[in-house]
Motif scaffolding. Structure first.
Motif, PDB file in Angstrom:
ATOM      1  N   ALA A 102       0.842  -1.201   0.000  1.00  0.00           N
ATOM      2  CA  ALA A 102       0.000   0.000   0.000  1.00  0.00           C
ATOM      3  C   ALA A 102       0.874   1.248   0.000  1.00  0.00           C
ATOM      4  O   ALA A 102       0.519   2.269  -0.595  1.00  0.00           O
ATOM      5  CB  ALA A 102      -0.924  -0.003   1.217  1.00  0.00           C
ATOM      6  N   ALA A 103       2.028   1.172   0.647  1.00  0.00           N
ATOM      7  CA  ALA A 103       2.929   2.327   0.701  1.00  0.00           C
ATOM      8  C   ALA A 103       3.366   2.702  -0.720  1.00  0.00           C
ATOM      9  O   ALA A 103       3.318   3.876  -1.110  1.00  0.00           O
ATOM     10  CB  ALA A 103       4.129   2.017   1.576  1.00  0.00           C
ATOM     11  N   ASN A 171      -9.038   6.215   5.106  1.00  0.00           N
ATOM     12  CA  ASN A 171      -8.494   4.895   5.424  1.00  0.00           C
ATOM     13  C   ASN A 171      -9.531   4.151   6.272  1.00  0.00           C
ATOM     14  O   ASN A 171      -9.860   4.576   7.360  1.00  0.00           O
ATOM     15  CB  ASN A 171      -7.169   5.108   6.196  1.00  0.00           C
ATOM     16  CG  ASN A 171      -6.665   3.846   6.864  1.00  0.00           C
ATOM     17  OD1 ASN A 171      -6.197   3.894   8.011  1.00  0.00           O
ATOM     18  ND2 ASN A 171      -6.739   2.747   6.185  1.00  0.00           N
ATOM     19  N   ASN A 175      -6.291   2.719  10.732  1.00  0.00           N
ATOM     20  CA  ASN A 175      -5.136   2.729  11.628  1.00  0.00           C
ATOM     21  C   ASN A 175      -4.942   4.181  12.053  1.00  0.00           C
ATOM     22  O   ASN A 175      -4.774   5.029  11.173  1.00  0.00           O
ATOM     23  CB  ASN A 175      -3.904   2.226  10.865  1.00  0.00           C
ATOM     24  CG  ASN A 175      -2.624   2.315  11.674  1.00  0.00           C
ATOM     25  OD1 ASN A 175      -2.646   2.592  12.870  1.00  0.00           O
ATOM     26  ND2 ASN A 175      -1.495   2.079  11.013  1.00  0.00           N
ATOM     27  N   ASP A 209      -7.469   4.229   1.206  1.00  0.00           N
ATOM     28  CA  ASP A 209      -6.460   3.272   1.643  1.00  0.00           C
ATOM     29  C   ASP A 209      -7.195   2.101   2.286  1.00  0.00           C
ATOM     30  O   ASP A 209      -7.733   2.216   3.391  1.00  0.00           O
ATOM     31  CB  ASP A 209      -5.519   3.965   2.634  1.00  0.00           C
ATOM     32  CG  ASP A 209      -4.454   3.017   3.176  1.00  0.00           C
ATOM     33  OD1 ASP A 209      -4.552   1.807   2.943  1.00  0.00           O
ATOM     34  OD2 ASP A 209      -3.522   3.513   3.849  1.00  0.00           O
ATOM     35  N   TYR A 212      -6.463  -2.678   5.083  1.00  0.00           N
ATOM     36  CA  TYR A 212      -7.038  -3.654   6.033  1.00  0.00           C
ATOM     37  C   TYR A 212      -8.408  -4.150   5.558  1.00  0.00           C
ATOM     38  O   TYR A 212      -9.236  -4.570   6.373  1.00  0.00           O
ATOM     39  CB  TYR A 212      -7.175  -3.011   7.427  1.00  0.00           C
ATOM     40  CG  TYR A 212      -5.847  -2.571   7.990  1.00  0.00           C
ATOM     41  CD1 TYR A 212      -5.063  -3.439   8.755  1.00  0.00           C
ATOM     42  CD2 TYR A 212      -5.339  -1.303   7.735  1.00  0.00           C
ATOM     43  CE1 TYR A 212      -3.831  -3.051   9.254  1.00  0.00           C
ATOM     44  CE2 TYR A 212      -4.106  -0.898   8.224  1.00  0.00           C
ATOM     45  CZ  TYR A 212      -3.362  -1.786   8.980  1.00  0.00           C
ATOM     46  OH  TYR A 212      -2.130  -1.397   9.467  1.00  0.00           O
ATOM     47  N   SER A 237      -3.401  -3.906  -0.227  1.00  0.00           N
ATOM     48  CA  SER A 237      -2.141  -4.504   0.208  1.00  0.00           C
ATOM     49  C   SER A 237      -2.378  -5.944   0.640  1.00  0.00           C
ATOM     50  O   SER A 237      -3.474  -6.281   1.105  1.00  0.00           O
ATOM     51  CB  SER A 237      -1.631  -3.712   1.409  1.00  0.00           C
ATOM     52  OG  SER A 237      -0.588  -4.400   2.034  1.00  0.00           O
ATOM     53  N   SER A 239      -0.061  -7.123   2.801  1.00  0.00           N
ATOM     54  CA  SER A 239       0.777  -7.154   4.008  1.00  0.00           C
ATOM     55  C   SER A 239       0.013  -7.751   5.180  1.00  0.00           C
ATOM     56  O   SER A 239       0.561  -8.511   5.968  1.00  0.00           O
ATOM     57  CB  SER A 239       1.222  -5.746   4.388  1.00  0.00           C
ATOM     58  OG  SER A 239       2.096  -5.235   3.417  1.00  0.00           O
ATOM     59  N   LYS A 240      -1.260  -7.387   5.299  1.00  0.00           N
ATOM     60  CA  LYS A 240      -2.035  -7.790   6.471  1.00  0.00           C
ATOM     61  C   LYS A 240      -2.929  -8.987   6.167  1.00  0.00           C
ATOM     62  O   LYS A 240      -3.017  -9.898   6.964  1.00  0.00           O
ATOM     63  CB  LYS A 240      -2.888  -6.629   6.979  1.00  0.00           C
ATOM     64  CG  LYS A 240      -2.221  -5.262   6.904  1.00  0.00           C
ATOM     65  CD  LYS A 240      -1.099  -5.067   7.908  1.00  0.00           C
ATOM     66  CE  LYS A 240      -0.364  -3.758   7.647  1.00  0.00           C
ATOM     67  NZ  LYS A 240       0.541  -3.342   8.684  1.00  0.00           N
ATOM     68  N   ARG A 248       6.280  -6.982   0.212  1.00  0.00           N
ATOM     69  CA  ARG A 248       5.970  -5.752  -0.508  1.00  0.00           C
ATOM     70  C   ARG A 248       5.085  -5.962  -1.744  1.00  0.00           C
ATOM     71  O   ARG A 248       5.526  -5.754  -2.879  1.00  0.00           O
ATOM     72  CB  ARG A 248       7.266  -5.000  -0.917  1.00  0.00           C
ATOM     73  CG  ARG A 248       8.309  -4.872   0.147  1.00  0.00           C
ATOM     74  CD  ARG A 248       7.800  -4.222   1.416  1.00  0.00           C
ATOM     75  NE  ARG A 248       7.076  -2.991   1.164  1.00  0.00           N
ATOM     76  CZ  ARG A 248       5.903  -2.702   1.758  1.00  0.00           C
ATOM     77  NH1 ARG A 248       5.336  -3.543   2.611  1.00  0.00           N
ATOM     78  NH2 ARG A 248       5.297  -1.578   1.500  1.00  0.00           N
TER      79      ARG A 248
END
Ligand SMILES: Cc1ncc(COP(=O)(O)O)c(C=O)c1O
Length: 391
Positions: A102-103, A171, A175, A209, A212, A237, A239-240, A248
């Motif tokens: 996501a970054a 988002n 977060n 975003d 999550y 993403s 990531s989670k 990444r």
């Protein structure tokens, strides 16, 4: 010099990280309850390793070469088909750009949308990295406080939008608060953006975003952001949801209804290249394209949310019950969140002061940890609740 300043500003989170290390060496890792980082405790799902083994045993010729900057056609088509199923819109691979998490996705999107001096409105508290991402691309951050329950303050957002506003970045699940924005509030936000776009004769982008996206609790259905506003871009993403933050991988999805979507997709592919990502990691693209309907076990996070939330509520802490993500954001019993974080530290409990997220007098507890960490920390939270007169 500028980066030096940024480093100083972010020093509390770094300090907590270093402090955790020091305490773990002093008392042993089993005596330290580290809630400071949003680093998932769980291993990736078995399906991830099965796909990894499959490709290792049957490598595809040319699979490690350069590719188009937006990523493999096959992966983007798989994601487009999942999104079409979810939203009822007709996504194609052309609207999907694979990104370095996501970054990476947020950076290629902002790079592609912003001209220097354009404003980006962000509800606060907020994920602190946004500040740096906006600055990376010459944007001006404009924070708008949320309501007491961390829902969107739509009047304040409407009042904050001006002729320099190019993006509103939201988002959800959120977060650091764990809040999921309601469908009603998103519909109203969409209406505001349509009105303001007309008023200023310039399209405002709704950037969502959704890092999550799959981590929502109590069978809550995450509202579909694409249905509330045409000029909408979602950042995603794995990531989670697959517990692979070190790998990444994520993607950007542009609404099929967005104005100039082709140019936007081209700009993001170009930005992927010129920001130095070139493309999202190739091996991960091959895997996630096969895993669009897979995720880690969300019920484990929900159990942890319940364990922590129910106990802290019993002890007298005030907080909003998280609806998603894996953060709890209680109010401190005193106004000085740094003092309270230090008091928790004495009990070997590591959290992050709310001021690191634009909201003093709160702490962020990242509960993406093993269950024993929560269980063994409860006594410390209870003792402090008594010490600070919460009960
Ligand atoms: C709200 C939010 N957005 C983006 C990111 C970045 O995630 P990724 O690892 O996909 O780059 C994070 C990471 O914690 C996050 O919390």
């Amino acid at each position: 010099m500028k980066i030096q300043k940024a480093l100083e500003g972010a020093s509390w989170i770094r300090k907590m990280f270093e402090e955790g290390d020091r305490l773990k060496r002093m008392y042993g890792p089993e005596k330290v309850f580290d809630f400071s980082l949003g680093n998932p405790f769980s291993e990736p799902p078995e399906e991830f390793f099965a796909e990894l083994r499959k490709i290792a045993q049957n490598p595809i010729p040319g699979m490690c070469r350069y590719m188009v900057n937006s990523g493999y056609e096959e992966t983007r088509r798989a994601i487009a088909s999942m999104l079409s199923e979810e939203t009822g819109l007709s996504f194609t691979g052309g609207e999907i750009i694979m990104s370095a998490g996501a970054a990476g996705g947020l950076n290629i999107a902002l790079k592609s949308i912003l001209d220097p001096g354009d404003e980006v409105i962000i509800p606060s508290p907020y994920f602190v990295e946004y500040k740096f991402y906006v600055d990376n691309h010459g944007g001006i951050l404009k924070l708008v406080e949320t309501r007491e329950d961390f829902s969107l303050d739509l009047e304040a957002i409407e009042a904050a939008i001006g002729k320099q506003t190019k993006v509103i970045l939201i988002n959800s699940p959120h977060n650091p608060t764990g809040v999921v924005y309601s469908e009603e509030s998103l519909i109203q936000l969409g209406e505001i953006l349509k009105r303001k776009t007309k008023q200023y004769g310039k399209t405002i982008c709704l950037l969502c975003d959704e890092a999550y996206k799959k981590i929502v609790y109590d069978d809550l259905k995450l509202p579909d952001v694409f249905s509330v506003y045409d000029h909408c871009i979602s950042i995603n993403s794995h990531s989670k949801d697959l517990s692979i933050p070190g790998e990444r991988i994520g993607y950007v999805a542009i609404s099929p209804l967005a104005e100039g979507k082709g140019e936007l997709a081209d700009a993001m592919a170009f930005s992927n290249r010129t920001l130095g990502f070139v493309n999202a990691p190739g091996l991960m693209q091959r895997l996630v394209g096969k895993l669009t309907h897979v995720s880690i076990d969300i019920s484990e996070y929900q159990e942890k949310r319940d364990l922590l939330y129910n106990n802290l509520a019993d002890f007298g802490y005030l907080m909003v019950k998280p609806m998603g993500a894996f953060y709890l954001f209680p109010r401190c019993p005193i106004d000085d969140d740094v003092v309270f974080v230090k008091a928790l530290q004495v009990k070997n409990i590591l959290t992050v002061p709310g001021r690191g997220f634009g909201k003093p007098a709160h702490i962020r507890i990242a509960y993406c940890v093993d269950r024993w960490v929560i269980e063994n920390s409860l006594e410390g939270f209870r003792e402090l609740a008594i010490e600070y007169g919460l009960r």
